[in-house]
Design a protein around this motif. Structure first.
Motif, PDB file in Angstrom:
ATOM      1  N   TYR A  35      28.407   3.003 -46.126  1.00 14.28           N
ATOM      2  CA  TYR A  35      27.463   3.131 -47.628  1.00 14.28           C
ATOM      3  C   TYR A  35      27.966   1.907 -48.489  1.00 14.28           C
ATOM      4  CZ  TYR A  35      27.277   7.631 -44.460  1.00 14.28           C
ATOM      5  OH  TYR A  35      27.395   8.909 -44.674  1.00 14.28           O
ATOM      6  N   GLN A  37      26.156   2.324 -52.536  1.00  6.53           N
ATOM      7  CA  GLN A  37      26.081   3.640 -53.406  1.00  6.53           C
ATOM      8  C   GLN A  37      24.866   2.327 -54.394  1.00  6.53           C
ATOM      9  OE1 GLN A  37      28.655   5.531 -55.244  1.00  6.53           O
ATOM     10  NE2 GLN A  37      27.192   7.256 -56.120  1.00  6.53           N
ATOM     11  N   GLY A  40      22.149   5.731 -59.550  1.00 10.54           N
ATOM     12  CA  GLY A  40      20.265   7.353 -59.267  1.00 10.54           C
ATOM     13  C   GLY A  40      19.471   6.793 -58.187  1.00 10.54           C
ATOM     14  N   GLN A  41      20.183   6.232 -57.106  1.00  4.34           N
ATOM     15  CA  GLN A  41      19.701   6.301 -55.027  1.00  4.34           C
ATOM     16  C   GLN A  41      20.764   6.892 -54.134  1.00  4.34           C
ATOM     17  OE1 GLN A  41      17.446   2.639 -53.867  1.00  4.34           O
ATOM     18  NE2 GLN A  41      17.779   2.162 -55.896  1.00  4.34           N
ATOM     19  N   GLY A  42      21.432   7.602 -55.233  1.00  5.26           N
ATOM     20  CA  GLY A  42      22.603   8.016 -54.213  1.00  5.26           C
ATOM     21  C   GLY A  42      23.574   7.004 -52.483  1.00  5.26           C
ATOM     22  N   LEU A  43      23.438   7.119 -51.476  1.00  6.60           N
ATOM     23  CA  LEU A  43      24.364   6.486 -50.561  1.00  6.60           C
ATOM     24  C   LEU A  43      23.535   6.795 -49.690  1.00  6.60           C
ATOM     25  CD1 LEU A  43      26.991   8.286 -51.955  1.00  6.60           C
ATOM     26  CD2 LEU A  43      27.797   8.792 -49.972  1.00  6.60           C
ATOM     27  N   LEU A  45      23.306   4.821 -45.945  1.00  4.33           N
ATOM     28  CA  LEU A  45      24.490   3.822 -44.912  1.00  4.33           C
ATOM     29  C   LEU A  45      23.237   2.889 -44.201  1.00  4.33           C
ATOM     30  CD1 LEU A  45      26.116   5.798 -42.891  1.00  4.33           C
ATOM     31  CD2 LEU A  45      23.916   6.042 -41.350  1.00  4.33           C
ATOM     32  N   PHE A  88      27.934  -0.624 -55.379  1.00  2.00           N
ATOM     33  CA  PHE A  88      29.371   0.041 -54.812  1.00  2.00           C
ATOM     34  C   PHE A  88      29.010   0.386 -53.541  1.00  2.00           C
ATOM     35  CE2 PHE A  88      33.072   1.741 -55.767  1.00  2.00           C
ATOM     36  CZ  PHE A  88      33.633   2.907 -56.097  1.00  2.00           C
ATOM     37  N   LEU A  90      30.867   2.108 -50.249  1.00  2.00           N
ATOM     38  CA  LEU A  90      32.399   2.858 -49.832  1.00  2.00           C
ATOM     39  C   LEU A  90      32.311   2.980 -48.207  1.00  2.00           C
ATOM     40  CD1 LEU A  90      30.615   5.650 -52.062  1.00  2.00           C
ATOM     41  CD2 LEU A  90      33.310   4.863 -52.031  1.00  2.00           C
ATOM     42  N   GLY A 107      36.128   3.112 -52.695  1.00  2.00           N
ATOM     43  CA  GLY A 107      35.309   1.637 -52.763  1.00  2.00           C
ATOM     44  C   GLY A 107      35.402   0.754 -53.554  1.00  2.00           C
ATOM     45  N   TRP A 109      33.577  -2.672 -55.648  1.00  2.00           N
ATOM     46  CA  TRP A 109      32.851  -2.622 -56.321  1.00  2.00           C
ATOM     47  C   TRP A 109      32.224  -4.409 -56.160  1.00  2.00           C
ATOM     48  CZ3 TRP A 109      28.471  -0.801 -59.182  1.00  2.00           C
ATOM     49  CH2 TRP A 109      29.306   0.326 -59.266  1.00  2.00           C
TER      50      TRP A 109
ATOM     51  N   PHE B  90      27.506  15.585 -55.817  1.00  2.00           N
ATOM     52  CA  PHE B  90      26.522  15.103 -53.947  1.00  2.00           C
ATOM     53  C   PHE B  90      26.453  16.127 -53.567  1.00  2.00           C
ATOM     54  CE2 PHE B  90      24.789  10.784 -54.941  1.00  2.00           C
ATOM     55  CZ  PHE B  90      26.271  10.330 -55.463  1.00  2.00           C
ATOM     56  N   PHE B 101      23.195  12.567 -47.779  1.00  2.00           N
ATOM     57  CA  PHE B 101      23.259  12.144 -48.874  1.00  2.00           C
ATOM     58  C   PHE B 101      22.303  12.819 -49.307  1.00  2.00           C
ATOM     59  CE2 PHE B 101      27.405  12.184 -48.838  1.00  2.00           C
ATOM     60  CZ  PHE B 101      28.067  11.485 -47.828  1.00  2.00           C
ATOM     61  N   GLY B 102      22.037  13.988 -50.500  1.00  2.00           N
ATOM     62  CA  GLY B 102      20.701  14.004 -52.588  1.00  2.00           C
ATOM     63  C   GLY B 102      21.537  12.689 -52.886  1.00  2.00           C
ATOM     64  N   THR B 103      20.398  12.631 -53.813  1.00  2.00           N
ATOM     65  CA  THR B 103      21.102  11.778 -54.781  1.00  2.00           C
ATOM     66  C   THR B 103      21.766  11.339 -55.780  1.00  2.00           C
ATOM     67  OG1 THR B 103      19.054  12.355 -55.728  1.00  2.00           O
ATOM     68  CG2 THR B 103      18.235   9.971 -54.023  1.00  2.00           C
TER      69      THR B 103
END
Lengths: 113, 111
Positions: A35, A37, A40-43, A45, A88, A90, A107, A109, B90, B101-103
């Protein structure tokens, strides 16, 4: 202890370079995931693999490549074609039939300099 | 396609106050549902999950969530916030072996 190990924790890439992020798990899990990250955008895929020698593109696979030669290992290469690689990353894994619980590494970076 | 909506990207509570983080999913078939917590520069840690059975799920660190099929919701609660709860949370929903996943919701706990 069983778990997912990602390395390196911090990596700097110059423009035009390919870099590889390592992911190793000793949980005997079948499926593995990468994933990305961003704040503000979440994860999102990138790629996933359900069995050895097989992998599938996720939602944002462009500019990335993976391999799955061993059950324990699922390295991610960020190629020079990825225009905005700073993020980041994951790695995660799941045992089929476990109620779909995904376990995550700590994770990595990646920063472009 | 499955989608997960977390209402409120930032939530602030006082220490000792109720924590309520909202999550709604879109699926005609109830999926597996999860809450994860992420501390800065770390991976995601599972708080709790709903698969089948009891709709009130208890997790680690005093958190719990209730699955409400009629509302397609899976809100996370904790009766009394602690400073150590400050993190990003999350919600995720899945079927097969893929999760959406949500944000995320950043929880801030103030003295």
């Amino acid at each position: 202890d069983g778990g997912i190990t990602q390395s390196p924790k911090y990596l700097f890439r110059k423009e035009g370079q390919n870099v590889t992020l390592s992911c190793e798990q000793n949980l005997n899990h079948d499926a593995m995931y990468w994933y990305r990250q961003d704040p503000g955008q979440g994860l999102r895929l990138i790629y996933y693999s359900q069995i050895v020698n097989d992998f599938q593109k996720g939602d944002i696979a462009e500019g990335y490549s993976v391999s799955r030669e061993k059950k324990e290992s699922f390295p991610l290469t960020v190629t020079s074609a990825q225009k905005n690689p700073t993020a980041f990353y994951l790695c995660a894994s799941i045992a089929v039939g476990s109620g779909n619980t995904i376990y995550f590494g700590e994770g990595s970076w990646l920063t472009v300099v | 396609a499955q989608s997960v909506t977390q209402l409120g990207s930032h939530v602030s509570v006082s220490e000792g106050a109720l924590v309520l983080l909202r999550c709604n999913y879109s699926s005609s078939v109830p999926p597996y549902l999860f809450w994860y917590v992420q501390y800065p520069n770390q991976g995601l840690q599972l708080l709790l999950k709903y698969t089948t059975g009891a709709t009130l799920v208890k997790g680690i660190n005093g958190f719990e969530a209730e699955f409400k099929k009629s509302e397609t919701s899976f809100h996370l609660t904790k009766p009394s916030a602690h400073m150590s709860d400050a993190a990003e949370y999350f919600c995720a929903a899945g079927g097969g072996n893929k999760l959406t996943f949500g944000t995320g919701t950043q929880l801030k706990v103030e003295l």
